[in-house]
Structures are given as C-alpha cells and as structure tokens.
Design an enzyme around this catalytic site. Sequence first.
Site, PDB file in Angstrom:
ATOM      1  N   HIS A   1       0.842  -1.215   0.000  1.00 31.16           N
ATOM      2  CA  HIS A   1       0.000   0.000   0.000  1.00 31.16           C
ATOM      3  C   HIS A   1       0.873   1.259   0.000  1.00 31.16           C
ATOM      4  O   HIS A   1       0.737   2.131  -0.872  1.00 31.16           O
ATOM      5  CB  HIS A   1      -0.907  -0.023   1.241  1.00 31.16           C
ATOM      6  CG  HIS A   1      -1.795   1.187   1.376  1.00 31.16           C
ATOM      7  ND1 HIS A   1      -3.131   1.163   1.061  1.00 31.16           N
ATOM      8  CD2 HIS A   1      -1.544   2.462   1.797  1.00 31.16           C
ATOM      9  CE1 HIS A   1      -3.654   2.366   1.266  1.00 31.16           C
ATOM     10  NE2 HIS A   1      -2.715   3.168   1.732  1.00 31.16           N
ATOM     11  N   GLU A   2       1.772   1.337   0.961  1.00 35.19           N
ATOM     12  CA  GLU A   2       2.622   2.532   1.054  1.00 35.19           C
ATOM     13  C   GLU A   2       3.543   2.607  -0.163  1.00 35.19           C
ATOM     14  O   GLU A   2       3.891   3.704  -0.613  1.00 35.19           O
ATOM     15  CB  GLU A   2       3.422   2.527   2.362  1.00 35.19           C
ATOM     16  CG  GLU A   2       2.562   2.499   3.644  1.00 35.19           C
ATOM     17  CD  GLU A   2       1.512   3.595   3.742  1.00 35.19           C
ATOM     18  OE1 GLU A   2       1.728   4.680   3.168  1.00 35.19           O
ATOM     19  OE2 GLU A   2       0.458   3.355   4.378  1.00 35.19           O
TER      20      GLU A   2
ATOM     21  N   HIS B   1       1.810   4.567  -2.809  1.00 36.16           N
ATOM     22  CA  HIS B   1       1.941   6.017  -2.580  1.00 36.16           C
ATOM     23  C   HIS B   1       3.342   6.477  -3.019  1.00 36.16           C
ATOM     24  O   HIS B   1       3.503   7.532  -3.623  1.00 36.16           O
ATOM     25  CB  HIS B   1       1.780   6.345  -1.092  1.00 36.16           C
ATOM     26  CG  HIS B   1       0.355   6.323  -0.593  1.00 36.16           C
ATOM     27  ND1 HIS B   1      -0.634   7.095  -1.155  1.00 36.16           N
ATOM     28  CD2 HIS B   1      -0.239   5.637   0.426  1.00 36.16           C
ATOM     29  CE1 HIS B   1      -1.780   6.889  -0.491  1.00 36.16           C
ATOM     30  NE2 HIS B   1      -1.567   6.003   0.467  1.00 36.16           N
TER      31      HIS B   1
ATOM     32  N   GLU C   1      -4.749   7.878  -2.958  1.00 38.18           N
ATOM     33  CA  GLU C   1      -5.230   6.628  -2.391  1.00 38.18           C
ATOM     34  C   GLU C   1      -5.536   5.614  -3.498  1.00 38.18           C
ATOM     35  O   GLU C   1      -5.455   4.403  -3.278  1.00 38.18           O
ATOM     36  CB  GLU C   1      -6.471   6.924  -1.539  1.00 38.18           C
ATOM     37  CG  GLU C   1      -6.727   5.984  -0.407  1.00 38.18           C
ATOM     38  CD  GLU C   1      -5.591   5.847   0.595  1.00 38.18           C
ATOM     39  OE1 GLU C   1      -4.755   6.760   0.731  1.00 38.18           O
ATOM     40  OE2 GLU C   1      -5.549   4.789   1.247  1.00 38.18           O
TER      41      GLU C   1
HETATM   42 ZN   LIG Z   1      -2.988   5.292   1.917  1.00 42.24          ZN
END
Ligand SMILES: [Zn+2]
Length: 504
Positions: A268-269, A272, A298
């Site tokens: 997830h990170e 980003h 997101e």
């Molecule tokens: Zn996030």
Amino acid sequence: MSKSVAVEKALTRFHEQARLRAAYRHATMILQYDADTTMPVAGASILGDTMGVLAEKTYEALVNDDTRETLAVLLAAKDEVPRHIYREAEELQRKINKISVVPAKEYGDYERAVTHATHVWRQAKLAADFNMFAPYLQAVVDYAARFAKYYDSSRPVYDVLLEDYEQGMTMAKLDDFFGVVRQELTPLIARIAKAPQPDTAFLNCSYPLPQQEQLAHYLMNILCLPRDRCAIGTTEHPFTAGANNHDVRITTHYYEQDMLSGMFTVIHEGGHALYMLHMADELNGTLLAKGASSGIHESQSRFFENFIGRSEPFLRFILPKLQELFPTQLKGVTAEQFYHAANRSQPSLIRIHADELTYPLHILIRYELEKQLFAGEIAVADLPQKWNELYQTYLGITPPDDGQGVLQDVHWSNSYFGYFPTYALGSAYAAQFLAAMEHDIDVSGTVAVGDLHPVIDWLKDRLFCFGGVKLPEELLIDITGKPFAPHCYTDYLKHKYSALYGLD
Ligand SMILES: [Zn+2]
C-alpha cells in the site's frame, strides 16, 4: 510564445519565493517524519516550539504582498506561463484565500481546540466514553462549519469541506457513488456473511519479525522502489512521506501474529511512494508534488495493495517466496488456499482491519453521518446511536461499546471532515484505471511472473508524472476516456467475491 516583461519579472520572483516556501516545507516534512519514527518521546516538547516557528515562517512566506502581486500577474497571463507554474499559482491563490478569511486569533483558538480534542479523544477511546469527548468534538465541528462559511457562504458547508481533499467533489456526486455502493454491495455482503468461510488458521500463527523485514525488502524490489531514493521505517500507524522525487519514505508495522498486515502495508505505502517517485522533476519543491488529490493518491496505494497485491496471480507468484521465509507456518498451503484466506470477507467493526469488500461500507457510514451533521440534521450527541444503527443496517453488526464504534478513528478530532470519502473513492478510481490498463497490457500475465515494470511504466506516463497538475476528473477522462464511473468498482468487487465464495 513571447512573454511580456512583467510576466518575465513575475516568473523570476515566483521562483525565488518558491525556493523559500519549498525549504520550509522540506524542513517541516523531515522533522515530522523524524517525530513519527525515531525521535525519543521527550523530544516532543522542544520540537513543538521548532514546528511553531516553522509554521509562522511558512505562513509569512505565503501570505505577503510580494507573493500576492506576483500571483496576480501570473494568473492574468495564462497563455504566457508554463502550465505547471500556472497550476501552482492557482493552488497558492486558493490556499491564501482560505487562510486569509479566518481571523488570526480565531485560527489559533481553532488549533488549540483540535489539539485538545485529539488529546481527549485518546482517553475517551480507551474509556469507551463518548460523553467525555462530545463537547470537544462539538467545538471542532463548530470551527469547521464557521471556517467553511467564511470561505464560501454560497455553498453547503459539507461541499466546501470536501473540496479540501478532493477538488471538484460534491455531495451530489458522492450521493451517486455511495448509492451504487449501497445498492450493489450490501446484498452480496449479506450473502457472504452466511456463506462458509475459508480456513485462515495458517495465517494466525507466529511469523518472526526478522523474516517479515526480509519480506518487506523483497517487496520493495518487486515494486521497483529504488533504495537510493526510497527508505523504509517502522511506526505505529504507517504512512508515506515524500519531500521530492529523490526522497520518499515509506513506513510499516510488523505484527508477529499477522504477517499479511505488514505485507499489504508495504505494498500500500509502496503505491503512494511510486506516485511520488515518478512525478516530473519540474514539480520538485512545488505544491503540486503532493499529487492530484487525496482520492487519487489513495487510488495508487489501493491499486497496488488490492488490485495487484490481493489478486490471484500475485498471491500465486509470492507464495513460494513466503514459504521459503516461513517454511513451517505455510507448509503444504496451496496457492488456492492462500488466495482464499488472504481475501476472506466478513463484516467487522473496525475500519482499518476491514477486508476489501466490506471496507467501502465503513466509509459510507462515516459519509452519511458527516453529511447529516453539517446539514444540521443530527447533533453531535446523536452520533453514537446513529453510528450503531448504520452498522446494523449495512453490515449487520453492532459495536459492543463506543471505543469499537464511533470513537475508533482519529479523523474527527483532527477536524478532517470530508476526508473519509477519499478512501472509498481511491478504490473506485483504481478499478477504473485497471480497466483502462487492461486494454493496453496483459496485467494478470505480467503480475503472475512478478514483473510490475509494465504496470508502473503505464501509470508513470499517464498519471504519476503529472503530480497535481491535472485535477482528479481530468485524469479520469484523459486516462480512461470517461468521467468517474462507480459501477466499474462495484462490478469488479462483485465479480471477484462471487467467484471467491462460489456465488452466482
Ligand atoms: Zn494510503
């Protein structure tokens, strides 16, 4: 394009002013990252003073006559100014307008109210006592509503608040989106809640942390995160911080009893981080280096976490590596068992632990409450009861206490009203991007062999490089050929979870 002398001069001034603003932002970001990761707790008191000084300097560097005059020249000369500079000028003007309408004294009172509310929220959550928190929350709600009216009294308060995180987003659009989510997903969630669940026992045993750390580094390689520009640290609540496309820091949290949590956090990170690492060089030091919006940011983290990371091809690919790192824990587990276990869906109370299918319902509930609160249809005192009713309606469960219910998230005490919807929008945007990507490349095929280069290159050219130059709706239309299409998301979820649970 021949530029007038006034515009040439304004551009030169703008670059000088931008350097100063960038330096303050850079220093603030690094100090904040340090505070969130390695700073000893006692450092907080003195850091508070330093951050206060930096906040004052940042304000002075933004709100002054010199900047105002420069922006006025640039904004009046759209055709003579490079696109990314024009867009940054627009963003700066918006920011200045927003800050300038609030009297300085009131802003200071508001910041103190938020600090208080956050402090009390922590205790109230532990004590599961909403009444303790209610007056502090009320104060923060009142400030948010008042500031929104100062800024634009012609629009509903909640529409003004939504704009802080997602430019162009309105209640009308979100009503549409969440209407589709409610209608399409609640029947499926109710059916799955009664269906037989996959065995997840092998995920609940002990996974030693050193091997989990090795896994994190392996995942960073798979995600093509260059180690000279992207660092990894640990923290209680993981996040990603980026100073520019040469310095991005992701964080994660390892749980011995929940290896998948750490794995999906890194992915997830990592999403980003990829967005920040591949922004165009010309955006470094500008406000546009933060991305198009919270929802679009997101969309990238959730794209990699869910649409890639929780996909069948990826989990099949990663399982042998996991079995090499955790031979006893995952002994004899097949790719099919692993895929089913990693995608188990069940209504649950806590948003941050929710699975991919039930997650948007947690957001829908918060959206409905925020909307009603700022429309004056419900009062702060009504929140616990309304919260519990909505959890019963949409997920068929009721929290045993407010600590596991209305008090679970920090956002409201921080005055982040209007932020929650971006979490669900992110997944929905991601579904639309994936559909477009699949026209151009064999996504499953390349993920199945652990090669994410084609996926990342595709996103780099169409999305990452633009940072905040393009607005969310513009990106959707340019990349997918159509405006926001919520059914793309619900169709994806219905297809995935019907197959997982053998429903037609
Ligand atoms: Zn996030």
